[in-house]
Design a protein around this motif. Structure first.
Motif, PDB file in Angstrom:
ATOM      1  N   ILE A  41       0.828  -1.308  -0.191  1.00 48.98           N
ATOM      2  CA  ILE A  41      -0.118  -0.557  -0.152  1.00 48.98           C
ATOM      3  C   ILE A  41       0.695   1.396   0.071  1.00 48.98           C
ATOM      4  CG2 ILE A  41      -1.729  -1.478   1.079  1.00 48.98           C
ATOM      5  CD1 ILE A  41      -1.433   0.744   3.930  1.00 48.98           C
ATOM      6  N   ASP A  42       0.537   2.137   0.110  1.00 50.66           N
ATOM      7  CA  ASP A  42       1.317   3.841  -0.225  1.00 50.66           C
ATOM      8  C   ASP A  42       1.533   4.061   0.790  1.00 50.66           C
ATOM      9  OD1 ASP A  42      -0.502   6.121   0.706  1.00 50.66           O
ATOM     10  OD2 ASP A  42      -1.952   4.606  -0.346  1.00 50.66           O
ATOM     11  N   GLN A  44       2.171   7.020   2.933  1.00 53.61           N
ATOM     12  CA  GLN A  44       1.312   7.237   3.848  1.00 53.61           C
ATOM     13  C   GLN A  44       0.612   6.842   4.349  1.00 53.61           C
ATOM     14  OE1 GLN A  44      -0.149  10.114   1.426  1.00 53.61           O
ATOM     15  NE2 GLN A  44       0.940  11.721   2.382  1.00 53.61           N
ATOM     16  N   ASN A  45      -0.791   5.616   3.752  1.00 48.99           N
ATOM     17  CA  ASN A  45      -1.515   4.979   4.895  1.00 48.99           C
ATOM     18  C   ASN A  45      -0.931   3.805   5.668  1.00 48.99           C
ATOM     19  OD1 ASN A  45      -3.678   5.682   3.799  1.00 48.99           O
ATOM     20  ND2 ASN A  45      -3.678   4.384   1.703  1.00 48.99           N
ATOM     21  N   TRP A  46       0.423   3.589   5.258  1.00 52.35           N
ATOM     22  CA  TRP A  46       1.173   2.275   5.645  1.00 52.35           C
ATOM     23  C   TRP A  46       1.765   3.255   7.078  1.00 52.35           C
ATOM     24  CZ3 TRP A  46       6.037   1.391   8.325  1.00 52.35           C
ATOM     25  CH2 TRP A  46       5.902   0.378   8.425  1.00 52.35           C
ATOM     26  N   GLU A  47       1.916   4.892   7.107  1.00 49.74           N
ATOM     27  CA  GLU A  47       2.376   5.073   8.113  1.00 49.74           C
ATOM     28  C   GLU A  47       1.469   5.356   9.421  1.00 49.74           C
ATOM     29  OE1 GLU A  47       4.326   8.762   6.734  1.00 49.74           O
ATOM     30  OE2 GLU A  47       6.541   8.113   6.445  1.00 49.74           O
ATOM     31  N   LYS A  48       0.322   5.832   8.508  1.00 50.31           N
ATOM     32  CA  LYS A  48      -0.934   5.818   9.739  1.00 50.31           C
ATOM     33  C   LYS A  48      -1.164   4.701  10.160  1.00 50.31           C
ATOM     34  CE  LYS A  48      -3.486   9.564   6.615  1.00 50.31           C
ATOM     35  NZ  LYS A  48      -4.487   9.342   5.923  1.00 50.31           N
ATOM     36  N   SER A  49      -0.570   3.426   9.508  1.00 46.19           N
ATOM     37  CA  SER A  49      -1.255   2.262  10.106  1.00 46.19           C
ATOM     38  C   SER A  49      -0.699   1.683  10.918  1.00 46.19           C
ATOM     39  CB  SER A  49      -1.560   0.959   9.193  1.00 46.19           C
ATOM     40  OG  SER A  49      -2.244   0.852   8.518  1.00 46.19           O
ATOM     41  N   LYS A  52      -1.065   3.112  14.486  1.00 48.99           N
ATOM     42  CA  LYS A  52      -2.349   2.736  14.827  1.00 48.99           C
ATOM     43  C   LYS A  52      -2.026   0.992  15.340  1.00 48.99           C
ATOM     44  CE  LYS A  52      -5.435   4.950  12.971  1.00 48.99           C
ATOM     45  NZ  LYS A  52      -6.866   5.172  12.585  1.00 48.99           N
TER      46      LYS A  52
END
Length: 86
Positions: A41-42, A44-49, A52
């Motif tokens: 996945i991109d 940005q989404n990996w860093e957001k994940s 969490k």
């Protein structure tokens, strides 16, 4: 081999804390991720994940006299560890 045994014991302790807390962050009450998504996945989404992702931390830090006993450990978002300072 003693180091390996300690490592396995710590992994098992983390699993027990996650199970006890039901993967719920003990600060905000929201369910944490149990593992990171596929890195395809991109970024940005990996860093957001990552922020969490469930982790275990001490309620009372070791440097303030806390222990590694289960009663002093809690499930948190990784985000909280990224912003905490001793």
């Amino acid at each position: 081999y003693q180091g390996y045994t300690i490592f396995i014991t710590e992994i098992n302790k983390k699993k027990e804390i996650f199970k006890r807390d039901n993967f719920i962050c003990q600060i905000c009450g929201i369910t944490c991720l149990q593992k990171l998504p596929d890195k395809k996945i991109d970024i940005q989404n990996w860093e957001k994940s990552y922020k969490k992702l469930a982790t275990v931390d001490h309620k009372i830090p070791l440097f303030k006299g806390g222990t590694n006993d289960e009663i002093n450990l809690q499930t948190l978002y990784s985000l909280y560890l990224l912003h905490s300072t001793p």
